[in-house]
Scaffold this motif. Structure first.
Motif, short mmCIF file in Angstrom:
data_model
loop_
_atom_site.label_atom_id
_atom_site.label_comp_id
_atom_site.label_asym_id
_atom_site.label_seq_id
_atom_site.Cartn_x
_atom_site.Cartn_y
_atom_site.Cartn_z
N LEU A 135 0.83 -1.21 0.00
CA LEU A 135 0.00 0.00 0.00
C LEU A 135 0.86 1.26 0.00
CD1 LEU A 135 -2.71 -1.16 2.57
CD2 LEU A 135 -2.75 -1.32 0.07
N ALA A 136 1.94 1.27 0.78
CA ALA A 136 2.82 2.44 0.78
C ALA A 136 3.43 2.64 -0.60
CB ALA A 136 3.90 2.28 1.84
N ASP A 137 3.81 1.56 -1.25
CA ASP A 137 4.39 1.66 -2.58
C ASP A 137 3.37 2.21 -3.58
OD1 ASP A 137 6.70 0.89 -4.46
OD2 ASP A 137 4.97 -0.06 -5.39
N LEU A 138 2.13 1.75 -3.50
CA LEU A 138 1.11 2.24 -4.43
C LEU A 138 0.84 3.72 -4.20
CD1 LEU A 138 -0.62 1.08 -6.70
CD2 LEU A 138 -2.41 0.59 -5.03
N ALA A 139 0.84 4.15 -2.93
CA ALA A 139 0.65 5.57 -2.64
C ALA A 139 1.80 6.41 -3.18
CB ALA A 139 0.51 5.78 -1.13
N SER A 140 3.01 5.87 -3.14
CA SER A 140 4.18 6.62 -3.63
C SER A 140 4.11 6.83 -5.14
CB SER A 140 5.47 5.89 -3.26
OG SER A 140 5.70 4.78 -4.11
N ARG A 141 3.23 6.12 -5.81
CA ARG A 141 3.08 6.25 -7.26
C ARG A 141 1.97 7.24 -7.64
NH1 ARG A 141 4.76 0.97 -10.00
NH2 ARG A 141 5.87 -0.21 -8.40
N GLY A 142 1.36 7.88 -6.65
CA GLY A 142 0.41 8.93 -6.96
C GLY A 142 -1.05 8.57 -6.78
N PHE A 143 -1.34 7.62 -5.88
CA PHE A 143 -2.72 7.26 -5.55
C PHE A 143 -2.95 7.46 -4.05
CE2 PHE A 143 -1.41 4.58 -9.10
CZ PHE A 143 -2.44 4.77 -10.02
N VAL A 144 -4.16 7.85 -3.70
CA VAL A 144 -4.57 7.79 -2.30
C VAL A 144 -5.22 6.43 -2.09
CG1 VAL A 144 -6.05 8.73 -0.50
CG2 VAL A 144 -4.89 10.28 -2.07
N VAL A 145 -4.60 5.61 -1.26
CA VAL A 145 -5.11 4.26 -1.01
C VAL A 145 -5.84 4.26 0.33
CG1 VAL A 145 -4.54 1.82 -0.86
CG2 VAL A 145 -3.13 3.34 -2.26
N LEU A 146 -7.10 3.88 0.31
CA LEU A 146 -7.91 3.80 1.54
C LEU A 146 -8.08 2.33 1.89
CD1 LEU A 146 -10.62 6.49 0.66
CD2 LEU A 146 -8.43 6.80 1.87
N ALA A 147 -7.28 1.87 2.86
CA ALA A 147 -7.27 0.46 3.23
C ALA A 147 -8.19 0.23 4.43
CB ALA A 147 -5.85 0.01 3.57
N LEU A 148 -9.11 -0.72 4.29
CA LEU A 148 -10.10 -0.98 5.33
C LEU A 148 -9.67 -2.12 6.24
CD1 LEU A 148 -11.76 0.29 2.84
CD2 LEU A 148 -13.77 -0.67 4.01
N ASP A 149 -10.09 -2.05 7.49
CA ASP A 149 -10.17 -3.21 8.36
C ASP A 149 -11.66 -3.50 8.54
OD1 ASP A 149 -7.77 -4.35 9.05
OD2 ASP A 149 -7.38 -2.97 10.70
N HIS A 150 -12.04 -4.76 8.42
CA HIS A 150 -13.45 -5.13 8.57
C HIS A 150 -13.65 -5.72 9.97
CE1 HIS A 150 -14.14 -4.46 4.28
NE2 HIS A 150 -12.99 -5.08 4.07
N PRO A 151 -14.26 -4.96 10.90
CA PRO A 151 -14.35 -5.39 12.30
C PRO A 151 -15.05 -6.74 12.46
CG PRO A 151 -14.91 -3.06 12.10
CD PRO A 151 -14.81 -3.61 10.70
N TYR A 152 -14.59 -7.48 13.47
CA TYR A 152 -15.10 -8.79 13.86
C TYR A 152 -14.77 -9.88 12.84
CZ TYR A 152 -17.47 -5.90 17.24
OH TYR A 152 -17.72 -4.99 18.23
N GLU A 153 -14.00 -9.50 11.83
CA GLU A 153 -13.44 -10.49 10.92
C GLU A 153 -11.93 -10.34 10.87
OE1 GLU A 153 -12.79 -10.98 6.38
OE2 GLU A 153 -14.93 -10.64 6.73
N ALA A 154 -11.44 -9.10 10.87
CA ALA A 154 -10.00 -8.84 10.98
C ALA A 154 -9.52 -9.31 12.35
CB ALA A 154 -9.72 -7.36 10.79
N PRO A 155 -8.24 -9.68 12.48
CA PRO A 155 -7.76 -10.26 13.74
C PRO A 155 -7.81 -9.31 14.92
CG PRO A 155 -5.93 -9.85 12.23
CD PRO A 155 -7.19 -9.66 11.45
N VAL A 156 -7.60 -8.01 14.68
CA VAL A 156 -7.69 -7.02 15.76
C VAL A 156 -7.94 -5.66 15.12
CG1 VAL A 156 -5.16 -6.79 15.80
CG2 VAL A 156 -6.51 -6.00 17.76
#
Length: 479
Positions: free
Chosen positions: A223-244
């Motif tokens: 994700l950091a690499d994709l952002a460095s190429r000129g995109f705003v990356v909005l990464a989600l955590d999905h509660p109660y399915e993601a580990p924490v």
């Protein structure tokens, strides 16, 4: 892992194995090397703090001290005892190597794009949706998003790697929480709350959904690499399915799974969860167009007319369903994801990219093959399909970097992925950036040329014939 950490382990283990295997390693040699190792250990603890992974190394050094002291005596009469001592040192060396399999502080690859990277986390509550995972009738759905974006170069605090540090559960996915104690020191190559880069008034947006049971943190390198190429990356955590996941009120949410007894293959369960995730993604799209939702730094810098949805594994399937149901999403990409429900049957209205790990190593399921083949036959705006040789399902994540080099080598020999996460993520983002340039930048991205820069990346324009050939080839490889 620093060079000092690696040197301590390799020299200590090498010396121990040499001392255990032969009597030719003299006491003076052992004493000199031991003194250097002890100094290095003190420097390490002073600079980096105590790592539990090095307890076995410290015990090994103590064993070597005892062995060196005994060798300064006249030849022992009790040869059995001397033999047991050498075996003990060799055993400690093996334990030290095993403990070192998980590095205390993994090192992520530096972003390759022209922009510095900033990061900010947003925690919202969707008051229009009940949280079906909990028994509380007043509980509403939490949405947690980490923005990775092009930033103005400068100094500042690094972005935190994962939620819940200091209070991690016993296991984070299948990884012992103890292993991740020092992951707060991981350099994410992003500055927290940094000013947004000014080269563009508004930046194209890429939604990202992680794999089933995975944290958004596991994809920080990609994700950091994709952002460095000129995109705003909005990464989600999905509660109660993601580990924490840290919720808006500060509570930590851990997985709650409600499997159905009459759903042995969990197809209905996964279809329902995919729909929940797609709704999470659509909610984030709503926020992109809402004044002030992303705070003073980002709210006016996101382009609501240029949005794509991508994801890995189950996150890729969720991105597909979101793109099918939300006309504001202009492109979709699936990284190695099995499709469920409508994602495997409805037409895809926007440009689509399927990016896959090596079929010989991941051994994709029948559901994966059939679902993605069906999607390729229902593309309405064209698309691409590429496969990355010597990459397995986990090569898109940071998780292999949690392991030391020797441990990664051994694991790759067992389950594949010898290309490694660094090479796999570089190839992925080259292809992704070229693909996204068309719908998000109105530029003609040469996807084929991006793929050719990386040996073993094969594929091309999606078609019914190519999808059938992929299924046929995979079936023959299993016979």
């Amino acid at each position: 892992m620093s060079a000092l950490d690696g040197a301590i382990v390799l020299v200590a283990v090498g010396l121990a194995l040499g001392a255990a295997a032969t009597r030719r390693v003299g006491a003076r040699v052992i004493a000199v090397v031991l003194a250097a190792l002890l100094v290095a250990c003190f420097v390490q603890i002073w600079r980096e703090g105590f790592y539990w992974q090095y307890v076995a190394i410290y015990a090994l050094l103590l064993g070597l001290v005892v062995l060196a002291w005994r060798r300064r005596r006249p030849p022992p009469r009790r040869r059995a005892l001397a033999w047991l001592g050498r075996c003990g040192v060799a055993g400690l060396a093996a334990v030290a190597l095993l403990a070192w399999s998980f590095v205390p502080v993994p090192e992520l690859p530096a972003p390759s794009g022209p922009y510095a990277v900033g990061s900010e986390v947003f925690r919202w509550i969707d008051s229009d949706r009940d949280e079906t995972a909990t028994a509380d009738p007043h509980d509403h759905r939490n949405i947690v998003v980490q923005a990775w974006y092009p930033a103005v170069p400068g100094e500042g605090a690094g972005a935190r790697y994962i939620d819940g540090l200091g209070s991690l559960p016993t296991y984070v996915s299948l990884i012992p929480g103890l292993v991740m104690q020092r992951h707060g020191r991981i350099d994410t190559h992003a500055r927290a709350n940094a000013p947004v880069a000014t080269q563009q008034a508004r930046w194209p947006v890429v939604l990202f959904s992680p794999g089933y049971g995975a944290s958004r943190a596991f994809y920080s390198g990609l994700l950091a690499d994709l952002a460095s190429r000129g995109f705003v990356v909005l990464a989600l955590d999905h509660p109660y399915e993601a580990p924490v996941v840290e919720l808006a009120d500060g509570r930590l949410a851990t997985p709650i799974q409600r499997f159905l007894p009459d759903d042995p293959d969990r197809l209905r369960y996964m279809s329902a969860q995919q729909a929940v995730r797609a709704a999470d993604l659509r909610y984030v799209v709503d926020q992109i167009g809402r004044p002030g939702a992303f705070g003073p730094r980002l709210s006016q810098r996101l382009d609501p007319q240029r949005i794509a949805a991508i994801g890995h594994s189950f996150g890729g399937a969720s991105a597909v369903e979101a793109a099918m149901s939300d006309p504001r999403i202009r492109a979709a990409a699936n990284l190695d994801g099995t499709l469920y429900g409508r994602a495997a049957s409805d037409p895809m209205p926007v440009p689509f990219l399927l990016l896959e790990s090596d079929h010989r190593e991941t051994r994709h399921s029948q559901n994966y093959l059939q679902g993605n083949a069906a999607l390729e036959q229902h593309l309405r705006a064209g698309g691409y399909r590429y496969q990355i040789a010597e990459a397995n399902h986990y090569s898109f994540t940071d998780v292999p970097l949690y392991l030391s080099g020797p441990a990664r080598f051994a694991l790759a020999a067992l389950i594949g992925g010898s290309r490694g996460p660094v090479g796999s993520q570089a190839a992925s983002n080259d292809v992704l950036a070229a693909f996204l340039s068309g719908p998000l930048r109105d530029a003609r991205g040469d996807v084929a040329a991006a793929a050719r820069r990386h040996p073993g990346v094969s594929g091309g324009v999606s078609s019914r014939e190519s999808s059938r050939a992929q299924v046929s080839l995979h079936l023959r490889s299993r016979l």
